[in-house]
Design a protein around this motif. Structure first.
Motif, PDB file in Angstrom:
ATOM      1  N   MET A 186      30.834  28.957  44.363  1.00  0.00           N
ATOM      2  CA  MET A 186      32.088  29.201  43.660  1.00  0.00           C
ATOM      3  C   MET A 186      32.042  30.529  42.914  1.00  0.00           C
ATOM      4  N   ASN A 187      30.886  30.847  42.347  1.00  0.00           N
ATOM      5  CA  ASN A 187      30.725  32.097  41.629  1.00  0.00           C
ATOM      6  C   ASN A 187      30.915  33.290  42.565  1.00  0.00           C
ATOM      7  N   SER A 188      30.440  33.155  43.800  1.00  0.00           N
ATOM      8  CA  SER A 188      30.580  34.207  44.799  1.00  0.00           C
ATOM      9  C   SER A 188      32.044  34.424  45.156  1.00  0.00           C
ATOM     10  N   LEU A 189      32.800  33.340  45.320  1.00  0.00           N
ATOM     11  CA  LEU A 189      34.226  33.429  45.630  1.00  0.00           C
ATOM     12  C   LEU A 189      34.982  34.088  44.490  1.00  0.00           C
ATOM     13  N   SER A 190      34.654  33.709  43.281  1.00  0.00           N
ATOM     14  CA  SER A 190      35.288  34.295  42.099  1.00  0.00           C
ATOM     15  C   SER A 190      35.014  35.798  42.022  1.00  0.00           C
ATOM     16  N   ARG A 191      33.776  36.173  42.284  1.00  0.00           N
ATOM     17  CA  ARG A 191      33.396  37.585  42.273  1.00  0.00           C
ATOM     18  C   ARG A 191      34.153  38.362  43.354  1.00  0.00           C
ATOM     19  N   GLN A 192      34.262  37.747  44.543  1.00  0.00           N
ATOM     20  CA  GLN A 192      34.958  38.396  45.652  1.00  0.00           C
ATOM     21  C   GLN A 192      36.454  38.574  45.334  1.00  0.00           C
ATOM     22  N   LEU A 193      37.085  37.550  44.768  1.00  0.00           N
ATOM     23  CA  LEU A 193      38.498  37.652  44.397  1.00  0.00           C
ATOM     24  C   LEU A 193      38.723  38.725  43.343  1.00  0.00           C
ATOM     25  N   LYS A 194      37.834  38.790  42.358  1.00  0.00           N
ATOM     26  CA  LYS A 194      37.937  39.833  41.331  1.00  0.00           C
ATOM     27  C   LYS A 194      37.843  41.215  41.962  1.00  0.00           C
ATOM     28  N   GLN A 195      36.908  41.372  42.893  1.00  0.00           N
ATOM     29  CA  GLN A 195      36.744  42.656  43.570  1.00  0.00           C
ATOM     30  C   GLN A 195      38.008  43.011  44.360  1.00  0.00           C
ATOM     31  N   GLN A 196      38.541  42.045  45.087  1.00  0.00           N
ATOM     32  CA  GLN A 196      39.740  42.292  45.892  1.00  0.00           C
ATOM     33  C   GLN A 196      40.924  42.674  45.019  1.00  0.00           C
ATOM     34  N   PHE A 197      41.135  41.945  43.943  1.00  0.00           N
ATOM     35  CA  PHE A 197      42.262  42.248  43.066  1.00  0.00           C
ATOM     36  C   PHE A 197      42.051  43.555  42.312  1.00  0.00           C
ATOM     37  N   SER A 198      40.806  43.908  42.041  1.00  0.00           N
ATOM     38  CA  SER A 198      40.527  45.205  41.415  1.00  0.00           C
ATOM     39  C   SER A 198      40.873  46.352  42.359  1.00  0.00           C
ATOM     40  N   ILE A 199      40.526  46.198  43.620  1.00  0.00           N
ATOM     41  CA  ILE A 199      40.823  47.238  44.619  1.00  0.00           C
ATOM     42  C   ILE A 199      42.326  47.393  44.777  1.00  0.00           C
ATOM     43  N   LEU A 200      43.013  46.279  44.998  1.00  0.00           N
ATOM     44  CA  LEU A 200      44.472  46.346  45.155  1.00  0.00           C
ATOM     45  C   LEU A 200      45.134  46.857  43.881  1.00  0.00           C
ATOM     46  N   GLY A 201      44.644  46.387  42.745  1.00  0.00           N
ATOM     47  CA  GLY A 201      45.190  46.843  41.462  1.00  0.00           C
ATOM     48  C   GLY A 201      45.022  48.339  41.259  1.00  0.00           C
ATOM     49  N   ALA A 202      43.874  48.870  41.652  1.00  0.00           N
ATOM     50  CA  ALA A 202      43.635  50.315  41.510  1.00  0.00           C
ATOM     51  C   ALA A 202      44.635  51.111  42.352  1.00  0.00           C
ATOM     52  N   PHE A 203      44.904  50.633  43.563  1.00  0.00           N
ATOM     53  CA  PHE A 203      45.897  51.315  44.401  1.00  0.00           C
ATOM     54  C   PHE A 203      47.278  51.254  43.759  1.00  0.00           C
ATOM     55  N   VAL A 204      47.691  50.076  43.325  1.00  0.00           N
ATOM     56  CA  VAL A 204      49.035  49.916  42.761  1.00  0.00           C
ATOM     57  C   VAL A 204      49.174  50.712  41.460  1.00  0.00           C
ATOM     58  N   VAL A 205      48.160  50.680  40.627  1.00  0.00           N
ATOM     59  CA  VAL A 205      48.210  51.465  39.391  1.00  0.00           C
ATOM     60  C   VAL A 205      48.317  52.955  39.717  1.00  0.00           C
ATOM     61  N   SER A 206      47.590  53.406  40.735  1.00  0.00           N
ATOM     62  CA  SER A 206      47.695  54.826  41.109  1.00  0.00           C
ATOM     63  C   SER A 206      49.090  55.141  41.650  1.00  0.00           C
ATOM     64  N   PHE A 207      49.675  54.248  42.463  1.00  0.00           N
ATOM     65  CA  PHE A 207      51.043  54.473  42.959  1.00  0.00           C
ATOM     66  C   PHE A 207      52.004  54.642  41.792  1.00  0.00           C
ATOM     67  N   TRP A 208      51.952  53.701  40.858  1.00  0.00           N
ATOM     68  CA  TRP A 208      52.893  53.707  39.736  1.00  0.00           C
ATOM     69  C   TRP A 208      52.644  54.878  38.779  1.00  0.00           C
ATOM     70  N   THR A 209      51.390  55.162  38.498  1.00  0.00           N
ATOM     71  CA  THR A 209      51.082  56.282  37.590  1.00  0.00           C
ATOM     72  C   THR A 209      51.562  57.593  38.175  1.00  0.00           C
ATOM     73  N   ILE A 210      51.280  57.815  39.442  1.00  0.00           N
ATOM     74  CA  ILE A 210      51.697  59.060  40.093  1.00  0.00           C
ATOM     75  C   ILE A 210      53.215  59.161  40.111  1.00  0.00           C
ATOM     76  N   GLU A 211      53.909  58.074  40.425  1.00  0.00           N
ATOM     77  CA  GLU A 211      55.375  58.135  40.490  1.00  0.00           C
ATOM     78  C   GLU A 211      55.996  58.359  39.119  1.00  0.00           C
ATOM     79  N   ILE A 212      55.474  57.691  38.106  1.00  0.00           N
ATOM     80  CA  ILE A 212      56.002  57.890  36.748  1.00  0.00           C
ATOM     81  C   ILE A 212      55.767  59.325  36.293  1.00  0.00           C
ATOM     82  N   LEU A 213      54.572  59.850  36.542  1.00  0.00           N
ATOM     83  CA  LEU A 213      54.298  61.250  36.187  1.00  0.00           C
ATOM     84  C   LEU A 213      55.181  62.201  36.991  1.00  0.00           C
ATOM     85  N   ASP A 214      55.375  61.894  38.268  1.00  0.00           N
ATOM     86  CA  ASP A 214      56.203  62.740  39.117  1.00  0.00           C
ATOM     87  C   ASP A 214      57.637  62.798  38.598  1.00  0.00           C
ATOM     88  N   ILE A 215      58.160  61.666  38.157  1.00  0.00           N
ATOM     89  CA  ILE A 215      59.533  61.626  37.644  1.00  0.00           C
ATOM     90  C   ILE A 215      59.603  62.266  36.256  1.00  0.00           C
TER      91      ILE A 215
END
Length: 187
Positions: A1-30
């Motif tokens: 279970m600990n391994s699954l939790s770690r994997q989910l955290k990693q996956q959401f961190s990766i996706l979150g980093a992409f989404v945060v970069s999309f939003w940060t770049i767009e807000i700065l661009d505007i």
């Protein structure tokens, strides 16, 4: 279970980093650059436009465009990670290159193509065809689920969607995803 939790955290961190970069770049661009950064998208038939292969997925034509891309990016991106988290990076890279080069070759001269939809359609192509290439029950089931959730997006690969919609990005991103599914299945 600990391994699954770690994997989910990693996956959401990766996706979150992409989404945060999309939003940060767009807000700065505007807010700061008055949409100047959009010039770093893919500019077909122009050598300087090749840089857009790397930058275009992180640039958007406003908050509405970004909102429309955020949820499908998160859902389909996570589905790509379900078998192996590392698949996400490979599918993203192949989609960016194949999709970007397709847009650069076949896009209208003088146009600029931006948006994460090139990745979204790559993930869609990957997920729909992964079951076909891998021929195992979990992959086939995921392909069916993705088809029912996002199959309607396939119409986005056809021309004539509107003057500011890059059907070329959708089509070649989709093709890139299919190629990634084929390649990962053969490994």
């Amino acid at each position: 279970m600990n391994s699954l939790s770690r994997q989910l955290k990693q996956q959401f961190s990766i996706l979150g980093a992409f989404v945060v970069s999309f939003w940060t770049i767009e807000i700065l661009d505007i807010a700061i650059f008055s949409s100047y950064l959009d010039r770093f998208g893919i500019i077909p038939h122009n050598l300087i436009g090749l840089r857009g292969i790397l930058f275009a997925p992180f640039l958007h034509g406003g908050i509405g465009h970004l909102i429309a891309n955020t949820i499908p990016f998160l859902v389909l991106g996570w589905f790509v990670m379900l078998q192996e988290t590392s698949d996400f990076f490979l599918v993203t890279l192949i989609t960016m290159i194949v999709g970007g080069l397709g847009v650069w070759v076949f896009g209208a001269p003088g146009s600029v193509h931006i948006g994460a939809s090139i990745l979204i359609f790559g993930y869609l192509g990957f997920l729909l065809f992964r079951g076909f290439f891998q021929k195992n029950l979990p992959s086939i089931m995921l392909s069916v689920i993705v088809f029912f959730l996002y199959g309607g997006l396939i119409w986005g690969i056809l021309p004539g969607l509107g003057p500011f919609i890059s059907w070329q990005g959708h089509l070649f991103g989709f093709i890139g995803g299919i190629l990634a599914a084929r390649w990962l299945s053969s490994k």
